[in-house]
Design an enzyme around this catalytic site. Sequence first.
Site, PDB file in Angstrom:
ATOM      1  N   GLU A  23       0.861  -1.133  -0.152  1.00 51.70           N
ATOM      2  CA  GLU A  23       0.065   0.036   0.034  1.00 51.70           C
ATOM      3  C   GLU A  23       0.950   1.323  -0.088  1.00 51.70           C
ATOM      4  OE1 GLU A  23      -2.678  -0.392   3.336  1.00 51.70           O
ATOM      5  OE2 GLU A  23      -3.716  -2.295   2.372  1.00 51.70           O
ATOM      6  N   HIS A  62      -7.843   1.238   2.140  1.00 51.41           N
ATOM      7  CA  HIS A  62      -7.783   0.904   3.610  1.00 51.41           C
ATOM      8  C   HIS A  62      -8.334   1.943   4.250  1.00 51.41           C
ATOM      9  CE1 HIS A  62      -4.687  -1.252   6.134  1.00 51.41           C
ATOM     10  NE2 HIS A  62      -5.740  -0.910   6.792  1.00 51.41           N
TER      11      HIS A  62
HETATM   12  P1  NAD Z   1      -9.036 -10.335  16.776  1.00 51.60           P
HETATM   13  O1  NAD Z   1      -7.661 -10.600  17.309  1.00 51.60           O
HETATM   14  O2  NAD Z   1      -9.968 -10.056  17.853  1.00 51.60           O
HETATM   15  O3  NAD Z   1      -9.444 -11.463  15.488  1.00 51.60           O
HETATM   16  C1  NAD Z   1      -8.593 -12.229  14.804  1.00 51.60           C
HETATM   17  C2  NAD Z   1      -9.000 -13.587  15.013  1.00 51.60           C
HETATM   18  O4  NAD Z   1      -8.259 -14.591  13.918  1.00 51.60           O
HETATM   19  C3  NAD Z   1      -8.824 -14.538  16.466  1.00 51.60           C
HETATM   20  O5  NAD Z   1     -10.158 -14.674  16.773  1.00 51.60           O
HETATM   21  C4  NAD Z   1      -7.704 -15.042  15.774  1.00 51.60           C
HETATM   22  O6  NAD Z   1      -7.820 -16.614  16.696  1.00 51.60           O
HETATM   23  C5  NAD Z   1      -8.206 -15.479  14.623  1.00 51.60           C
HETATM   24  N1  NAD Z   1      -6.981 -16.329  13.845  1.00 51.60           N
HETATM   25  C6  NAD Z   1      -5.733 -16.187  14.005  1.00 51.60           C
HETATM   26  N2  NAD Z   1      -4.947 -17.101  13.075  1.00 51.60           N
HETATM   27  C7  NAD Z   1      -6.022 -17.809  12.320  1.00 51.60           C
HETATM   28  C8  NAD Z   1      -5.997 -18.612  11.220  1.00 51.60           C
HETATM   29  N3  NAD Z   1      -4.943 -19.121  10.671  1.00 51.60           N
HETATM   30  N4  NAD Z   1      -7.146 -18.945  10.566  1.00 51.60           N
HETATM   31  C9  NAD Z   1      -8.320 -18.493  11.101  1.00 51.60           C
HETATM   32  N5  NAD Z   1      -8.587 -17.615  12.265  1.00 51.60           N
HETATM   33  C10 NAD Z   1      -7.282 -17.130  12.743  1.00 51.60           C
HETATM   34  O7  NAD Z   1      -8.646  -9.039  15.599  1.00 51.60           O
HETATM   35  P2  NAD Z   1      -9.814  -8.193  15.022  1.00 51.60           P
HETATM   36  O8  NAD Z   1      -9.919  -6.871  15.961  1.00 51.60           O
HETATM   37  O9  NAD Z   1     -11.253  -9.009  14.721  1.00 51.60           O
HETATM   38  O10 NAD Z   1      -8.950  -7.849  13.848  1.00 51.60           O
HETATM   39  C11 NAD Z   1      -8.923  -8.847  12.611  1.00 51.60           C
HETATM   40  C12 NAD Z   1      -7.897  -8.121  11.573  1.00 51.60           C
HETATM   41  O11 NAD Z   1      -8.419  -7.097  10.980  1.00 51.60           O
HETATM   42  C13 NAD Z   1      -6.597  -7.305  12.509  1.00 51.60           C
HETATM   43  O12 NAD Z   1      -5.639  -8.194  12.504  1.00 51.60           O
HETATM   44  C14 NAD Z   1      -6.201  -6.279  11.188  1.00 51.60           C
HETATM   45  O13 NAD Z   1      -5.438  -6.909  10.316  1.00 51.60           O
HETATM   46  C15 NAD Z   1      -7.707  -6.187  10.428  1.00 51.60           C
HETATM   47  N6  NAD Z   1      -8.033  -4.729  10.647  1.00 51.60           N
HETATM   48  C16 NAD Z   1      -8.095  -3.886   9.444  1.00 51.60           C
HETATM   49  C17 NAD Z   1      -8.533  -2.848   9.477  1.00 51.60           C
HETATM   50  C18 NAD Z   1      -8.822  -2.101   8.318  1.00 51.60           C
HETATM   51  O14 NAD Z   1      -8.673  -0.785   8.069  1.00 51.60           O
HETATM   52  N7  NAD Z   1      -8.970  -2.694   7.193  1.00 51.60           N
HETATM   53  C19 NAD Z   1      -8.846  -1.988  10.624  1.00 51.60           C
HETATM   54  C20 NAD Z   1      -8.849  -2.905  11.929  1.00 51.60           C
HETATM   55  C21 NAD Z   1      -8.359  -4.306  11.638  1.00 51.60           C
END
Ligand code: NAD
Length: 534
Positions: free
Chosen positions: A475, A493
Site C-alpha cells: 500500500e 484501506h
Molecule cells: P482479533 O484478534 O479479535 O481476531 C482475529 C481472529 O483471527 C482471532 O480470533 C484469531 O484466533 C483468528 N485467527 C488467527 N489465526 C487464524 C487462522 N490461521 N485462521 C483463522 N483464524 C485465525 O482481531 P480483530 O480486532 O477482529 O481484527 C482482525 C484483523 O482485522 C486485524 O488483525 C487487522 O489485520 C484487520 N483490521 C483491518 C482494518 C482495516 O482498516 N482494514 C482495521 C482494523 C483491523
Amino acid sequence: MAPCWLGAGIFMLAVFDVEGTVAEGEFWDQFTETRGTAAAAMNGEIGFRQVMEQRFNKIRGMKAVDFMERAEAVRPRPGAKKFFAMLRENGFETACVSGAFDFLVERIAREVGAGKWVANRPRVEKGRVTGFEEPLVDAQGKREFVEGLQQSMGFTKAETIVVGDGANDLEMMKAAGLGVAFNAKPVVAQEADVAVDGNSLEALAETIARYQAGMRQRHRVLVAGKLEKKGFEDAGINAAFYDSLDRKGLLEKIRDFHVLVYRGSEKIDAEVMDAAKKLRLIVRPGVGLDHIDLAAAEARGIRVVNTPTASTETVAEHAICLMLSLLRKIPQAHASTKAGKWEKNAFHGTQLAGKTVGIAGVGRIGRAVARRLKAFGVRLVGYDPYLHPEDFADVGVERMPSFAALLAQADVVTLHVPLTQETKNMLNAKTMASMKKGAYLVNVSRGKVVEEKALCDALEAGRLAGAALDVFPTEPLEKCALHGFDNVILTPHIAGSTAEAVRKISEETAARILEFEAGFKAGSETEAGAGAAP
Ligand code: NAD
C-alpha cells in the site's frame, strides 16, 4: 533551599525574554532613553508594537556607529552565564527572545550559551538607523518563536518553560507548560502561572526545578501518524504530533522519547528502537501489530500495546458495506447513473438472504460482522483454530473444522484474521480451488492474507464472481491487474476510517499511555498477544 534538579534525564525547553531576565534590567533605556515607555509596556498599558515604535522613534536618525557603541554597554546580568550553564547541565535547551536588536541579542545569547534566539532587525540606511523590521513586531511573534522551537526540537507544551517580565510576554507563556513572571509588575504576575518576586536567579532556578520535578512521572510522547489531538489533550498528555514521518524522520525525531505512538507503514524494528534510547512503550493505534518487531521490543524491555477494540464496529460496517456493494453492484450502477445512463438491466445483483457466509477469523471484527449478518437471514459458517468451539455458537456461527471446509460451503467469504506467518497467503491458488464456483470474496483484514496473483487468476477464469478489497499486499496500491476487473471493488484501506473510530482510537491510545505511566494496571488485556505479528 537548593534547587532539586532531576538532571539531564528529563529534557525540557526554557525560553527567556532577554530584558530583565538575561541582561541588565531595562537595558533598552541604555540606548533609547525611554524609561516611561518601558514601564508602560511592562504593565501592559500600551501594546508591543506601540512600544517598539516609540522606542525606535528615539533612535531614528541616530548614527549606526553611535547606536552600536551605546548598545555595547548592554551585558548579561551577573550570574546569568552560570544560571544558563546550570540549566543546560540539568537537561534544558535554552533560548532567548527579545524585541531588541538582533546583533545585540545574538551577542548576549552567545555569551550565556543559549542555543537559539530571535530579535528584531534595525534598519540602517546611509549609516543611520531608520527603523526596525520583523519578526517580533507583536507579542504573537514571540509565541510563534516558542511554538516553532517546540516543533523543530520535538518539545511539548508541558516540557516548555517561558520566563518574562512584561505584559507582552504573556502571549508566549500560553505556549508553555509553565509561564513564569520574573520580577514583574503585579498585572503580569497575576496572569502568569507563577510569579518569582525580586530579582533573584536562585529563586527562579528553584521554581524551574520544582516544575521539572513535577514532570518526573510524565513521559515524552511522540505521535507519528494522523490521530485526533483531542483525546490526548483531554487526558492531559502533551505529545509531539507529526502527521507523517518517513523512516529517516522517525529515526531523527525519536531519540529522546519514552513513548512512540505509531500509525504508519514503516517497520518499527531494532534499528528504530535502538535510535530511541529511552523508548519504553510503543502504542499501535488500531488492531494489527504486524509493523512492529515484537521480539526486538521484548529483548529491549519495551512494551507494545494496541487499541484493539476502538475500530471494531466501524470495520465490521465496512465489511458489510463491501459485501452488499459487491453482490448488488452498487459502485458500478452508481458510476453508470452518474454518467447519465439508465442501465436498468445491466446490474442484476445477487441477494444475500439465503446464502452461506464464511467468516475466517471469528475474533472481534469477525463476530461483529456475524452479529450484523444475522439480520440478513444468512447461514453463517466460521473457521478459527484458536477459538473455543462454544464461542462459535454464542454468535450463531457454525464451526468449520478447516479453512478448506469453510471455503467449500461459503457463497461469500469474508476474511478477519490477523497477518501472521500462518495466515500469510492463506488464500492462495491451492486453497482457492476449494471455493465454490461463483463465490464472492471480501477482505478487510490484511492484503498479504490473499495471494494477489491467485485471486486475479480465479477472477479471470470466472471461478470467483467478484471480490471487494480494502487492503493490499503493498500500500498504496499501484496500478495492477485488479484494476482491470469490473467485478472488483477497491477501497484505500478505509475500513477503520470513521469520525467515531478515529476519536475512540485517540482516546484509547491516551488511556494506554496513562496506564503505562501509572505502572500498568493489572489485567490490562492490550499487550501484544500470541499470533499477533510475524
Ligand atoms: P482479533 O484478534 O479479535 O481476531 C482475529 C481472529 O483471527 C482471532 O480470533 C484469531 O484466533 C483468528 N485467527 C488467527 N489465526 C487464524 C487462522 N490461521 N485462521 C483463522 N483464524 C485465525 O482481531 P480483530 O480486532 O477482529 O481484527 C482482525 C484483523 O482485522 C486485524 O488483525 C487487522 O489485520 C484487520 N483490521 C483491518 C482494518 C482495516 O482498516 N482494514 C482495521 C482494523 C483491523
